[in-house]
Design an enzyme around this catalytic site. Structure first.
Site, short mmCIF file in Angstrom:
data_model
loop_
_atom_site.label_atom_id
_atom_site.label_comp_id
_atom_site.label_asym_id
_atom_site.label_seq_id
_atom_site.Cartn_x
_atom_site.Cartn_y
_atom_site.Cartn_z
CE LYS A 189 18.65 -14.59 0.26
NZ LYS A 189 17.33 -15.15 -0.09
CB THR A 246 18.39 -17.98 -2.59
OG1 THR A 246 18.23 -17.83 -1.19
CG2 THR A 246 17.43 -17.02 -3.29
CD GLU A 279 12.25 -9.07 -0.09
OE1 GLU A 279 13.08 -9.82 0.42
OE2 GLU A 279 11.44 -8.39 0.56
#
Length: 336
Positions: A189, A246, A279
């Site tokens: 995601k 997110t 990330e």
């Protein structure tokens, strides 16, 4: 009361230390960065990564890894994903047989295509490894805003024990046996969130973001199921739930980095501006490696890689997605 150590004093590790302390546990927080531990001890606040969240005097902050790991019921591994292997390697010396370790970072290792729990199991084979994930920005958890997460473990007893450790009236925990699906949803995601942020940076609207979220979860599910994850997981908190938050939140470092890239920043310039580990950048190449390994098409993730690593303009990537060959949305739905 349990004895819990949080390994990693970033925003997420610090936020979880407040949850664990509130739940009545004895909490130690470790960081390799001496200045960080000095700041936390002196100010009782992570002014750089979690400003405004006051940390209780009872929480212990240390740079001594042996002390942090000695005689602890649970270790919460909260370092950014690029440092999971190196930190796990350091931990091996002090980990007892059967040591319960809960990984709370999200990512896939580019070189090996391992999930983070697989890395921990390789580096600390004597450990019992579980995961905690979900739509849970540290900024909101630290302030005590209602949040839901999932604990994944190989056995039900471990999952339910951790559910009791973490859960309270504002931090609700579900359990699941699908550790792989939880980790893949959490890692992939972040890559889709880079695309959503880039769309925002380009000035596109809600229609574009909705398309990226829904087609993004389709990509994540296709790959995850091919690898052995479960559709129910990708439909749940650590799949579509984490993807929504997110892609949409002002707290999301992945969305922010994508936004800057949409505005014309290079990948490196965007990461420097965010000032925290993005990330999704690290998981993007790994996702393409998994795509090739399992022969699964990931068109959004492929375009994200080209923007990040081949200097493709974000606007061109969106156009290429829009003019792909005509498709049916759900190929297993029959026509009358």
């Amino acid at each position: 009361m349990a004895k819990v150590s949080v390994i990693g004093a970033g925003s997420w590790g610090t936020a979880l230390s407040t949850v664990l302390h509130k739940n009545g546990h004895h909490v130690i927080v470790w960081s390799i960065i001496e200045d960080e531990i000095t700041m936390l001890n002196e100010t009782r606040e992570h002014s750089l990564k979690l400003p405004g969240v006051k940390l209780a005097e009872e929480i212990i902050f240390t740079t001594d890894l042996k002390y942090a790991m000695e005689d602890r019921d649970v270790l919460v591994l909260a370092v950014p994903s690029p440092f999971t292997r190196s930190t796990s390697h350091k931990m091996k010396e002090f980990a007892k047989a059967g040591q319960l370790i809960v990984n709370v970072a999200k990512g896939i290792e580019e070189q090996t295509l391992f999930t983070l729990s697989e890395i921990i199991e390789e580096e600390i084979p004597q450990a019992n490894v579980a995961v905690l994930s979900g739509p849970s920005h540290a900024e909101e958890v630290g302030r005590g805003l209602p949040t839901t997460c999932v604990v994944g473990a190989k056995d039900k007893k471990t999952a339910e024990y951790l559910q009791n450790i973490f859960m309270n009236e504002v931090f609700r925990i579900y359990t699941s046996p699908d550790v792989l699906g939880i980790e893949l949803g959490g890692a992939l995601k972040n890559v889709i969130a880079l695309a959503a942020g880039a769309a925002d940076g380009l000035g596109y609207g809600d229609n574009t973001k909705a398309a990226l979220i829904t087609r993004g979860i389709a990509e994540i599910s296709r790959l995850g199921i091919a690898m052995g994850g479960k559709q129910e997981t990708f439909n749940g908190l650590t799949g579509i739930g984490d993807l929504i938050v997110t892609c949409a939140s002002v707290h999301s470092r992945n969305r922010k980095a994508g936004y800057l890239i949409g505005q014309g920043y290079t990948m490196k310039e965007a990461m420097d501006e965010v000032k925290m580990v993005v990330e999704g950048v690290y998981s993007s190449k790994a996702a393409m490696g998994l795509s090739k390994k399992y022969h699964i098409e990931l068109p959004i993730i492929e375009q994200v890689n080209q923007v990040l690593f081949e200097d493709k303009p974000a606007k061109d990537a969106v156009r290429e997605l829009m003019i792909r060959d005509k498709k049916i949305e759900h190929s297993d739905l029959p026509w009358e």
